[in-house]
Scaffold this motif. Structure first.
Motif, PDB file in Angstrom:
ATOM      1  N   UNK A 282       1.027  -1.129   0.152  1.00  0.00           N
ATOM      2  CA  UNK A 282       0.007  -0.441  -0.311  1.00  0.00           C
ATOM      3  C   UNK A 282       0.969   1.580   0.067  1.00  0.00           C
ATOM      4  N   UNK A 283       2.155   1.165   0.657  1.00  0.00           N
ATOM      5  CA  UNK A 283       2.633   2.203   1.021  1.00  0.00           C
ATOM      6  C   UNK A 283       3.933   2.630  -0.762  1.00  0.00           C
ATOM      7  N   UNK A 284       4.313   1.685  -0.699  1.00  0.00           N
ATOM      8  CA  UNK A 284       4.626   1.791  -3.101  1.00  0.00           C
ATOM      9  C   UNK A 284       3.354   2.426  -3.443  1.00  0.00           C
ATOM     10  N   UNK A 285       1.734   2.276  -3.498  1.00  0.00           N
ATOM     11  CA  UNK A 285       1.527   3.151  -4.190  1.00  0.00           C
ATOM     12  C   UNK A 285       0.649   4.510  -3.803  1.00  0.00           C
ATOM     13  N   UNK A 286       0.765   4.645  -2.771  1.00  0.00           N
ATOM     14  CA  UNK A 286       0.067   5.897  -1.594  1.00  0.00           C
ATOM     15  C   UNK A 286       0.827   5.811  -0.090  1.00  0.00           C
ATOM     16  N   UNK A 287       1.870   6.168  -0.117  1.00  0.00           N
ATOM     17  CA  UNK A 287       2.604   7.294   0.777  1.00  0.00           C
ATOM     18  C   UNK A 287       1.994   8.072   1.774  1.00  0.00           C
ATOM     19  N   UNK A 288       1.450   7.540   2.830  1.00  0.00           N
ATOM     20  CA  UNK A 288       0.878   8.245   4.002  1.00  0.00           C
ATOM     21  C   UNK A 288       1.227   8.179   5.163  1.00  0.00           C
ATOM     22  N   UNK A 289       0.518   8.785   6.030  1.00  0.00           N
ATOM     23  CA  UNK A 289       0.743   8.675   7.354  1.00  0.00           C
ATOM     24  C   UNK A 289      -0.248   8.067   8.274  1.00  0.00           C
ATOM     25  N   UNK A 290       0.332   7.180   9.211  1.00  0.00           N
ATOM     26  CA  UNK A 290      -1.060   6.292   9.521  1.00  0.00           C
ATOM     27  C   UNK A 290      -1.061   6.697  10.862  1.00  0.00           C
ATOM     28  N   UNK A 291      -2.223   7.017  11.184  1.00  0.00           N
ATOM     29  CA  UNK A 291      -2.390   7.031  12.857  1.00  0.00           C
ATOM     30  C   UNK A 291      -3.479   6.441  13.497  1.00  0.00           C
ATOM     31  N   UNK A 292      -3.217   5.641  14.340  1.00  0.00           N
ATOM     32  CA  UNK A 292      -4.163   4.795  15.480  1.00  0.00           C
ATOM     33  C   UNK A 292      -4.260   5.028  17.174  1.00  0.00           C
ATOM     34  N   UNK A 293      -5.378   5.446  17.132  1.00  0.00           N
ATOM     35  CA  UNK A 293      -4.846   6.189  19.212  1.00  0.00           C
ATOM     36  C   UNK A 293      -5.887   5.013  19.727  1.00  0.00           C
ATOM     37  N   UNK A 294      -5.447   5.073  20.939  1.00  0.00           N
ATOM     38  CA  UNK A 294      -5.974   3.958  22.116  1.00  0.00           C
ATOM     39  C   UNK A 294      -7.046   4.867  23.064  1.00  0.00           C
ATOM     40  N   UNK A 295      -7.738   4.193  23.028  1.00  0.00           N
ATOM     41  CA  UNK A 295      -9.298   4.515  23.994  1.00  0.00           C
ATOM     42  C   UNK A 295      -8.738   3.864  25.004  1.00  0.00           C
ATOM     43  N   UNK A 296      -9.103   4.189  25.873  1.00  0.00           N
ATOM     44  CA  UNK A 296      -8.856   3.199  27.689  1.00  0.00           C
ATOM     45  C   UNK A 296     -11.059   3.662  27.636  1.00  0.00           C
ATOM     46  N   UNK A 297     -11.522   4.301  27.164  1.00  0.00           N
ATOM     47  CA  UNK A 297     -13.192   4.965  27.801  1.00  0.00           C
ATOM     48  C   UNK A 297     -13.880   4.692  26.830  1.00  0.00           C
ATOM     49  N   UNK A 298     -15.103   4.431  26.806  1.00  0.00           N
ATOM     50  CA  UNK A 298     -15.802   4.581  25.673  1.00  0.00           C
ATOM     51  C   UNK A 298     -16.323   6.107  25.048  1.00  0.00           C
ATOM     52  N   UNK A 299     -16.544   6.364  24.047  1.00  0.00           N
ATOM     53  CA  UNK A 299     -16.055   7.491  23.489  1.00  0.00           C
ATOM     54  C   UNK A 299     -17.491   8.251  23.349  1.00  0.00           C
ATOM     55  N   UNK A 300     -18.847   6.900  22.566  1.00  0.00           N
ATOM     56  CA  UNK A 300     -19.853   7.627  21.896  1.00  0.00           C
ATOM     57  C   UNK A 300     -20.805   6.228  22.476  1.00  0.00           C
ATOM     58  N   UNK A 301     -21.968   6.631  23.002  1.00  0.00           N
ATOM     59  CA  UNK A 301     -22.802   5.851  23.225  1.00  0.00           C
ATOM     60  C   UNK A 301     -24.216   5.189  22.433  1.00  0.00           C
ATOM     61  N   UNK A 302     -24.625   4.659  22.457  1.00  0.00           N
ATOM     62  CA  UNK A 302     -25.473   3.869  20.818  1.00  0.00           C
ATOM     63  C   UNK A 302     -26.980   5.241  21.501  1.00  0.00           C
ATOM     64  N   UNK A 303     -26.699   6.749  21.945  1.00  0.00           N
ATOM     65  CA  UNK A 303     -28.092   7.141  22.061  1.00  0.00           C
ATOM     66  C   UNK A 303     -27.056   8.769  21.338  1.00  0.00           C
TER      67      UNK A 303
END
Length: 478
Positions: A282-303
């Protein structure tokens, strides 16, 4: 007689020394090599470093046996975490030699014997149940990934259980990493080195080093958002041969809730949602930064209630865009399940931030879609997904009421790569900024061994692997 006695004694001593030489450990080290697939991480090869040159033509797979040693936190028994590593027998695909502890299409003589393993489909690694068994979960009314109960419609309102700032701060644990996968290798029969000298069988040896392909190319860092005060540990891939004079796209990947509160690197290993963008191909075609955060708590509810993690995530994206040479006209968001929901929420609150969104098996409040007008989105889910399908269908219905052109298609999830290429070209020709692809029930599974209600987890195993979908994302610009 005396000379004959001395001669026999010498032979015995020589035999004893030779026997000692044979049973001494011929290995300098053992390296386990792991890869991440749509259904999680596993050991795919083992490199044995012998103390002599080896020739792959003299070796057979039957001379070895391998067991994968899985960290206990990666193989749950139902909902219960294990406390000891899990040993899983693995089938050997091929054996060859190399000059380094690395995979190769064709072997060369060297001190390394590479044992490649047959990939094992782990089905639902998030919940346990690897190749040697384990309890497969039964569908329930509501699961940890955020599915609604059957027939339930999302309702607005305030969630009383949504973790707020103090709880987020209290749960933050900094950078944490998954324990390394290992491999236990046995040479079960005598083999010969390149010179034809015998190497006796040896007892099981556990790897002393692990190489995690692609995963090791990410760095783990910490960020504290100045506005919210929220800290975030995150995984970042920086393009190899990074040149500050070049502007690079950035892909933000947000995981589902099954890794919330777990190790920082778990976001990279639960599936390919993060690592696929950093792969050499993929980087050979589309060199890019990749960001993957780590969450310790829920961010969004079903509401549809969110907390400070949303703004902290946006703050992190903007921070990295300022720190590195990021093309702010080509920043993208993608996520699965809860991560998909968070992508929807960010697109709603900050509609100018991302050039496009790739949205896998998530939900959103169908009454709040007006700010999606003019955005570029590709939504995907399985028709057996009781949460995502009605929600995404509702989003499409409401957008069409607003006059937005939507391309909608039904694809067989078991299509070949060539068939997926053709399907992507066909939907490209329609020219719509909003796309919605769903898969007939059960086709998101690679075989007929499926569990009703679990299509939700299987969607991202399938969708992130479709090359034309990824290519579409990188073609988008503000």
């Amino acid at each position: 007689m005396h000379n004959k006695f001395l001669f026999l004694t010498a032979l015995l001593l020589l035999g004893s020394w030779s026997a000692f030489a044979v049973v001494s450990n011929p290995l300098k080290g053992v390296t386990a090599i792991t890869e991440v697939f749509g259904d999680g991480q596993q050991v795919t090869a083992v490199a044995l470093h012998y103390n002599r040159v080896m020739d792959g033509n003299k070796l057979k797979p039957s001379a070895f046996s391998v067991r994968e040693v899985v960290p206990p936190e990666m193989r749950q028994h139902g909902r219960e975490a294990l406390t000891e590593p899990v040993y899983e027998d693995r089938q050997i695909a091929r054996v060859y030699t190399n000059t380094e502890a690395a995979l190769s299409q064709s072997g060369v003589k060297g001190e390394y014997v590479i044992i490649e393993l047959v990939k094992t489909y782990h089905y639902l690694p998030t919940f346990g149940g690897g190749p040697t068994g384990g309890q497969r979960p039964q569908p329930s009314g509501t699961d940890r990934v955020g599915n609604m109960q059957r027939g339930e419609r999302p309702q607005g309102g305030v969630s009383k259980t949504m973790p707020q700032r103090d709880e987020i701060l209290g749960s933050y644990k900094g950078i944490t990493r998954i324990d390394d996968f290992k491999a236990e290798v046995t040479q079960v029969s005598k083999i010969k080195d390149a010179a034809g000298k015998a190497i006796a069988a040896f007892s099981p040896v556990v790897s002393d080093k692990t190489v995690n392909l692609i995963v090791d190319d990410f760095v783990q860092l910490e960020y504290k958002d100045e506005v919210t005060g929220i800290p975030l540990a995150y995984n970042l891939f920086i393009p190899k041969n990074y040149d500050p004079s070049i502007k690079y796209p950035l892909v933000l990947f947000m995981p589902d809730a099954t890794v919330t509160g777990k190790e920082t690197t778990r976001t990279l290993t639960q599936g390919i949602g993060a690592t696929i963008w950093a792969s050499p191909e993929e980087q050979a075609k589309h060199p890019c930064f990749v960001l993957a955060p780590d969450y310790t708590q829920q961010i969004m509810s079903d509401n549809w209630v969110t907390n400070d993690y949303l703004d902290a995530t946006v703050g992190l994206v903007n921070y990295l865009a300022g720190k590195y040479s990021v093309d702010t006209d080509r920043m993208y968001t993608t996520g699965q399940s809860g991560g998909c929901m968070l992508s929807f929420a960010i697109d709603n609150k900050y509609p100018e931030l991302f050039a496009a969104s790739l949205l896998m098996a998530g939900k959103w409040d169908n009454s709040r879609v007006s700010r999606f007008v003019g955005q570029k989105m590709w939504m995907m889910c399985g028709e057996g997904d009781l949460g995502a399908l009605p929600s995404m269908t509702g989003i499409v219905t409401e957008l069409r009421k607003l006059g937005v052109k939507v391309s909608e298609a039904v694809w067989n999830g078991r299509s070949t790569p060539q068939e997926f290429d053709a399907l992507c070209r066909a939907i490209d020709e329609e020219g719509a900024d909003i796309r919605f692809v769903h898969f007939p029930q059960y086709t998101v599974f690679p075989d007929d061994d499926h569990i009703d209600g679990m299509e939700h987890l299987q969607t991202w195993r399938l969708t992130y692997a479709i090359e034309g979908v990824r290519d579409w994302l990188f073609r988008q610009s503000k």
